[in-house]
Enzyme design. Structure first.
Site, mmCIF file in Angstrom:
data_model
loop_
_atom_site.group_PDB
_atom_site.id
_atom_site.type_symbol
_atom_site.label_atom_id
_atom_site.label_comp_id
_atom_site.label_asym_id
_atom_site.label_seq_id
_atom_site.Cartn_x
_atom_site.Cartn_y
_atom_site.Cartn_z
ATOM 1 N N LEU A 1 5.746 4.512 1.362
ATOM 2 C CA LEU A 1 5.202 5.350 2.444
ATOM 3 C C LEU A 1 4.885 4.493 3.675
ATOM 4 O O LEU A 1 4.397 3.378 3.546
ATOM 5 C CB LEU A 1 3.901 6.035 1.988
ATOM 6 C CG LEU A 1 4.007 7.053 0.869
ATOM 7 C CD1 LEU A 1 2.613 7.583 0.521
ATOM 8 C CD2 LEU A 1 4.917 8.207 1.270
ATOM 9 N N LYS B 1 -5.611 -2.609 -2.275
ATOM 10 C CA LYS B 1 -4.926 -1.868 -1.206
ATOM 11 C C LYS B 1 -5.884 -1.574 -0.058
ATOM 12 O O LYS B 1 -5.539 -1.719 1.120
ATOM 13 C CB LYS B 1 -4.359 -0.560 -1.755
ATOM 14 C CG LYS B 1 -3.258 -0.790 -2.769
ATOM 15 C CD LYS B 1 -2.813 0.509 -3.403
ATOM 16 C CE LYS B 1 -1.799 0.270 -4.488
ATOM 17 N NZ LYS B 1 -1.589 1.431 -5.336
ATOM 18 N N GLY C 1 6.191 4.013 -8.168
ATOM 19 C CA GLY C 1 7.481 4.170 -8.835
ATOM 20 C C GLY C 1 8.499 3.196 -8.253
ATOM 21 O O GLY C 1 8.432 2.832 -7.080
ATOM 22 N N GLY D 1 4.765 6.177 -18.070
ATOM 23 C CA GLY D 1 5.000 5.004 -17.208
ATOM 24 C C GLY D 1 4.240 5.041 -15.901
ATOM 25 O O GLY D 1 4.583 4.317 -14.958
ATOM 26 N N GLU E 1 -0.313 0.862 -15.299
ATOM 27 C CA GLU E 1 0.018 -0.522 -15.589
ATOM 28 C C GLU E 1 0.089 -0.637 -17.114
ATOM 29 O O GLU E 1 -0.439 0.229 -17.823
ATOM 30 C CB GLU E 1 -1.112 -1.437 -15.064
ATOM 31 C CG GLU E 1 -1.326 -1.397 -13.563
ATOM 32 C CD GLU E 1 -0.172 -1.995 -12.788
ATOM 33 O OE1 GLU E 1 0.325 -3.057 -13.185
ATOM 34 O OE2 GLU E 1 0.253 -1.383 -11.786
ATOM 35 N N ALA F 1 3.414 2.180 -1.880
ATOM 36 C CA ALA F 1 4.849 1.961 -2.124
ATOM 37 C C ALA F 1 5.650 2.084 -0.831
ATOM 38 O O ALA F 1 5.360 1.389 0.134
ATOM 39 C CB ALA F 1 5.361 2.898 -3.203
ATOM 40 N N VAL G 1 0.848 -1.194 0.000
ATOM 41 C CA VAL G 1 0.000 0.000 0.000
ATOM 42 C C VAL G 1 0.879 1.238 0.000
ATOM 43 O O VAL G 1 1.708 1.410 0.897
ATOM 44 C CB VAL G 1 -0.906 0.024 1.261
ATOM 45 C CG1 VAL G 1 -1.803 1.261 1.249
ATOM 46 C CG2 VAL G 1 -1.747 -1.230 1.360
ATOM 47 N N ASP H 1 -6.794 -2.376 -8.513
ATOM 48 C CA ASP H 1 -5.568 -2.232 -7.742
ATOM 49 C C ASP H 1 -5.829 -1.469 -6.437
ATOM 50 O O ASP H 1 -5.362 -1.850 -5.360
ATOM 51 C CB ASP H 1 -4.577 -1.461 -8.628
ATOM 52 C CG ASP H 1 -3.202 -1.474 -8.050
ATOM 53 O OD1 ASP H 1 -2.676 -2.578 -7.816
ATOM 54 O OD2 ASP H 1 -2.669 -0.377 -7.798
#
Ligand code: ADP
Ligand code: ASP
Ligand code: MG
Length: 815
Positions: free
Chosen positions: A613, A682, A797, A664, A667, A611, A609, A678
């Site tokens: 963080l 999460k 990222g 980018g 997905e 990235a 969840v 997605d």
């Protein structure tokens, strides 16, 4: 005066003998030492193998020739040409005797302990003869001394007991007569009253040195070997072992008794009685101070001094009601074993007195069992005792140190390290002296256990994590780059060393227990001839049996998920950025959590969840400290944030999505983001971590796409549909802008319900100002109810995700 003893490797080659000579020259400047020598390295083993081979009819000619060659080579290299022939002749006489002896064994097919000792004595006799001749070139007063004429023992061949009084008299007398000489004494060998050769036990040259030291009241006994003194563990098994500057005699005794070969334990006794310090030094690094064994050691802050091991033992287990409250039982048992010369390595008895377990050398186990069955025949018949059972392939691991006495928690630390690494403890013993805690474990686990325990006790050292990484896509690659860039920092500041022990992508896999180089991992993987095979990867990870092992799943595939449970069950922690596992069925989610907990390992998934963080960790900390979540509101799709933040003014939705994809941010198939799947995953994981037993189907998703877009069959169709539905999106945007609002796709958890909805929020809403592809999450809890706790930042990222995996990895085992 000092005694200098040189071990097998110190006399094992031309180069080491040259070094030895330099050490002697240096030492002799002050005072002539007495020199005690071992056989050349490997020679005693070779002699054992020749003798034991001969009994069963094996030829020994080649081995004997090898033995000759090794000695002759040294003589040729280090002795003046004019002195070579006499040396060859004397050595040759020894080799001829040895040959006769071996021939006799071969013919008779019999090897008595007496003959065996005689055979072994040639190792020390040849090496000492050779070195004394070489040394005589620099020390003309050098003489060869056959210790069998001075050290007098009983006739317990193989491990003879020394008559100290007589021996000391003889040594003193000899030394007096030869006070102008420099003595080169054979280690290991001694003689009985009948003038027959005996030996002092394997490794016994150290003991010879101590006996001479005691007899001559020497000021110091130096043991020169091939390592930097006594180390915290066997350096062949623990790469991070380090040398101990000081030990007490008791500590040295305990460490060496339990396997640390570097000094032979009986050596300590004569030195201890006369308070003679023993200094262990490295012939190959003479400047290094080594280890001093003496009475008064400086206080040390470490709870233990070292860890030693015996790598092959058997245990016998005796159980039965016949033992309970019977005072003579253990007495009978142990006298029996003592009478039959069966050495007991360790004993434990349960406090219920219902069972006794003891450890012996594997060769003794069967005999011990038979003897017990004979001695306790009546008890066995009356079912008061069960038939003794032998368990083989076990090992002893012992932590040793006098400080243990005043330090609670030593055994806790030991068992925690073992438990965490899945090492099953079969039996435990702690001497009441509290110098030593020993555990019996499977021999298969020994290296892993030793390294894990070493890491646990010597925390100021680096802890090594062994990682097995799946996936070499963006995140995997970036993780390796980050680990490579920060490895020095990690080691210096955090005391953590990460070794990548295995890597696999969908094509190849590669393994290296010492760590795959992070400079060349791509080439190594490419060059590997092992085809990718997930099951095989997991098997290897388990069978390599490395301590502090972590499985890292950097894929987005459902396949690795199947192996998480197996990893936990093998006491391997899991770190994953793959959301599929935690967002599948609730049952699966709880199984992961519970299995990891049961096996005392970690399961970290911070990057599921937001990235890198700190969202999962924050939620866990709140929950663990007794807080309760009232509401969670979040924007957890970096892609959608990016799209809405750019969908303003004249922009049309189709072009913004296209741009997001080109940059980018989406997905490969942008529908995966825009459908909300997605995001749903999460939110589901967060809700579960907040204590709600929800399934994916419980999450309400309000699609932000009109039907035509949802129905699109391909990415191209989807873009076409976005274009056709332009008015729909423009309408959304305009109505938001008219009211001074922005579009936000927001997930909410409240009262155990999760919904993801498209909302228009005004400037008073905390999510109004969200920029770029940032994520934001606000926790309203019993404690944070006036103003929620908010975490905000880049939530997608490769860099930030890999950084999150990195953080999870180094936290493994931290608690
Ligand atoms: P030598 O032939 O010099 O008597 P040994 O082979 O008997 O040497 O003992 C030295 C060896 O002991 C080292 O090479 C090392 O591998 C082994 N060893 C085992 N445990 C320890 C330890 N705790 N510290 C140092 N060395 C150890
Ligand atoms: N050479 C003997 C052995 O290998 C004694 C010694 O090296 O101490 O056991
Ligand atoms: Mg030795």
């Amino acid at each position: 005066m000092k005694i200098l003893k040189f071990g097998g490797t110190s006399v094992g080659s031309v180069a080491s003998i040259q070094t030895l000579l330099n050490i002697l020259k240096n030492e002799a400047k002050a005072e002539k030492p007495v020199v005690v020598l071992s056989a050349m390295s490997g020679v005693t083993n070779l002699l054992v193998s020749m003798a034991e081979g001969a009994v069963i009819g094996n030829e020994f000619t080649a081995q004997l020739a090898e033995l000759e060659r090794r000695h002759f080579d040294v003589v040729k290299s280090l002795l003046d040409i004019q002195h070579q022939n006499p040396a060859f002749t004397r050595l040759k006489i020894h080799f001829n005797h040895l040959e006769d002896l071996l021939q006799g064994i071969l013919t008779l097919k019999e090897l008595t302990p007496k003959t065996r000792d005689l055979v072994l004595s040639y190792g020390e006799r040849c090496s000492t003869l050779m070195v004394s001749k070489i040394a005589a070139q620099y020390f003309p007063e050098a003489i060869f001394v056959d210790a069998s004429e001075l050290i007098k023992t009983d006739s317990a061949f193989g491990q003879a007991k020394v008559n100290m009084e007589l021996t000391e008299q003889l040594i003193r007398g000899f030394q007096k007569e030869n006070s102008d000489k420099m003595l080169f004494v054979t280690g290991f060998i001694a003689g009985n009253d009948a003038g027959q050769i005996t030996t002092l036990g394997r490794g016994g040259s150290d003991y010879t040195a101590a006996i001479f030291g005691s007899a001559l009241n020497s000021q110091e006994i130096q043991i020169w070997t091939d390592v930097n003194g006594m180390m915290t563990a066997d350096p062949r098994l623990v790469k991070k072992a380090f040398s101990l500057p000081e030990l007490t005699y008791t500590e040295a005794m305990e460490l060496s008794y339990f396997g640390a070969k570097v000094i032979y334990p009986p050596t300590m006794i004569p030195a201890f009685l006369k308070k003679i310090p023993i200094v262990i030094k490295n012939t190959f690094e003479p400047e290094f101070e080594g280890t001093v064994i003496r009475h008064d050691c400086k206080a040390s802050t470490l709870p233990i001094k070292g860890i030693s091991t015996i790598n092959n033992i058997s245990i016998l287990n005796l159980e039965g009601s016949g033992m309970v409250g019977k005072s003579g039982f253990s007495g009978r048992l142990f006298s029996l074993l003592a009478r039959e010369q069966i050495n007991i390595i360790l004993i434990t008895q349960s406090s219920s007195e219902h069972s006794i377990t003891f450890a012996v050398q594997p060769d003794d186990a069967e005999r011990a069992k038979t003897l017990i069955e004979q001695e306790f025949e009546l008890e066995l018949l009356a079912n008061k005792l069960e038939k003794p059972a032998i368990e083989r392939s076990l090992a002893v691991l012992a932590v040793v140190g006098e400080n243990m006495k005043q330090t609670p928690g030593v055994s806790g630390k030991l068992f925690h390290a073992l438990g965490r690494n899945g090492v099953n403890v079969r039996a435990i013993a702690q001497g009441s002296s509290e110098y030593n805690i020993s555990v019996i474990i499977s021999a298969h686990d020994l290296a892993k256990a030793l390294n894990a325990v070493h890491d646990a006790f010597f925390v100021e050292l680096t802890k090594t994590l062994h990682a097995f990484c799946l996936g070499t896509g963006n995140i995997g690659k970036t993780l390796f780059k980050q680990l490579n860039a920060h490895s020095d920092f990690l080691q210096e500041k955090n005391g953590i060393q990460v070794k990548i022990a295995g890597i696999s992508n969908t094509r190849k896999m590669v393994f290296n227990a010492d760590g795959i180089s992070l400079d060349t991992w791509e080439d190594d993987l490419q060059a590997s001839d092992e085809k990718a095979d997930l099951k095989g990867f997991i098997e290897r990870m388990k069978s390599m049996n490395l301590p502090n092992c972590v499985f890292i799943d950097n894929t987005a595939s459902p396949k690795p998920i199947e192996f998480y449970e197996e990893a936990f069950k093998s006491n391997i922690s899991v770190v994953t950025c793959n959301k599929i596992g935690n967002s599948a069925s609730y049952k699966q989610y709880t199984t992961f959590r519970d299995t990891a907990r049961q096996h005392g390992v970690d399961f970290f998934y911070e990057t599921n969840v937001g990235a890198g963080l700190p969202i999962i960790r924050t939620l866990k900390d709140l929950m663990n400290s007794g807080d309760r979540v009232q509401r969670i509101e979040a924007i957890l799709s970096g892609t959608i944030s990016f799209i809405f933040n750019n969908f303003k003014g004249d922009a049309n939705f189709h072009d913004v999505v296209k741009m997001a994809q080109e940059k980018g941010y989406t997905e490969p198939d942008p529908r995966d983001d825009l459908r909300g799947t997605d995001f749903m995953r999460k939110m589901l994981i967060l809700a579960r971590d907040a204590g709600y037993a929800l399934e994916a189907s419980d999450v309400e998703i309000e699609s932000m796409l009109p039907k035509a877009c949802l129905d699109a069959q391909s990415v191209d169709d989807f873009y076409a549909a976005l274009k056709t539905e332009d008015a729909f999106f423009a309408n959304l945007k305009n109505s938001a802008e008219q009211d001074g609002k922005v579009l936000r796709y927001i997930g909410k958890l409240e009262d155990g319900k999760v919904a993801i909805t498209l909302q228009m929020v005004d400037e008073n809403h905390p999510f109004f100002t969200l920029s770029g592809s940032d994520n934001i999450i606000s926790f309203t809890t019993d404690r944070y109810k006036e103003r929620p706790l908010v975490v905000k930042g880049p939530g997608a990222g490769a860099e930030v995700t890999a950084a999150g995996v990195f953080a999870d990895l180094i936290n493994v085992g931290a608690n």
